[in-house]
Design a protein around this motif. Structure first.
Motif, mmCIF file in Angstrom:
data_model
loop_
_atom_site.group_PDB
_atom_site.id
_atom_site.type_symbol
_atom_site.label_atom_id
_atom_site.label_comp_id
_atom_site.label_asym_id
_atom_site.label_seq_id
_atom_site.Cartn_x
_atom_site.Cartn_y
_atom_site.Cartn_z
ATOM 1 N N HIS A 215 46.417 85.077 66.057
ATOM 2 C CA HIS A 215 46.491 84.713 64.229
ATOM 3 C C HIS A 215 45.105 85.139 63.839
ATOM 4 C CE1 HIS A 215 46.725 82.116 60.811
ATOM 5 N NE2 HIS A 215 45.490 81.867 61.010
ATOM 6 N N TYR A 216 43.943 85.359 64.576
ATOM 7 C CA TYR A 216 42.850 86.041 64.222
ATOM 8 C C TYR A 216 42.425 87.317 64.562
ATOM 9 C CZ TYR A 216 41.340 81.078 62.907
ATOM 10 O OH TYR A 216 41.441 79.768 62.204
ATOM 11 N N SER B 220 42.017 73.587 70.970
ATOM 12 C CA SER B 220 40.877 73.254 70.105
ATOM 13 C C SER B 220 39.634 73.879 70.262
ATOM 14 C CB SER B 220 40.542 71.651 70.478
ATOM 15 O OG SER B 220 39.708 71.183 69.387
ATOM 16 N N ILE C 118 46.593 81.406 69.047
ATOM 17 C CA ILE C 118 45.457 81.247 68.205
ATOM 18 C C ILE C 118 44.654 82.617 67.792
ATOM 19 C CG2 ILE C 118 43.313 80.169 67.648
ATOM 20 C CD1 ILE C 118 44.495 77.759 69.152
ATOM 21 N N GLN D 63 40.117 77.445 69.111
ATOM 22 C CA GLN D 63 39.980 77.399 67.545
ATOM 23 C C GLN D 63 38.596 77.307 67.215
ATOM 24 O OE1 GLN D 63 42.942 77.441 65.490
ATOM 25 N NE2 GLN D 63 41.612 77.394 63.737
ATOM 26 N N SER D 64 37.847 76.609 67.880
ATOM 27 C CA SER D 64 36.517 76.250 67.297
ATOM 28 C C SER D 64 35.725 77.744 67.493
ATOM 29 C CB SER D 64 35.626 75.192 68.112
ATOM 30 O OG SER D 64 34.557 75.160 68.162
#
Length: 86
Positions: A9-10, A42, A6, A45-46
Motif C-alpha cells: 500500500h505504501y 500494527s 501494508i 503500519q506505525s
C-alpha cells in the motif's frame, strides 16, 4: 491487512532479513517485536507511516520493511544529502 499488504500500500520494498536490506543500500530504523499477528500488522503500519513522512520530506528516496518471523524493522534509502546511520 498483513505487513506485506501494508508495505504494498505504501509502495515499500519488503526484505526477509536486515542483511538483505543493508546490502541493497537501505539504512535500518526502528525494530518492533510484537507479541502476536495483529500487533505485527500494527507495528508495520506505525513504521511505514514514519518512513512515509521521511520520504515526503525528501529525507528518503525509497522506503522498505524487513519482515522477520518475530519482528518488523523499518528501512530506507537516504537521499543524497544524508548518509546511512546503521
Amino acid at each position: 491487512m498483513s505487513p506485506k499488504e501494508i508495505a504494498a500500500h505504501y509502495e515499500a520494498r519488503v526484505f526477509d532479513s536486515p542483511e538483505a536490506a543493508t546490502t541493497s543500500g537501505f539504512a535500518l530504523t526502528e525494530t518492533h517485536t510484537p507479541r502476536n499477528v495483529w500487533n505485527k500488522a500494527s507495528a508495520a503500519q506505525s513504521l511505514l507511516l514514519k518512513l512515509r513522512d521521511k520520504k515526503e520530506k525528501g529525507e528518503a528516496k525509497e522506503i522498505g520493511l524487513v519482515i522477520e518471523p518475530w519482528s518488523v524493522t523499518g528501512c530506507y534509502v537516504p537521499s543524497d544529502a544524508e548518509q546511512p546511520t546503521s
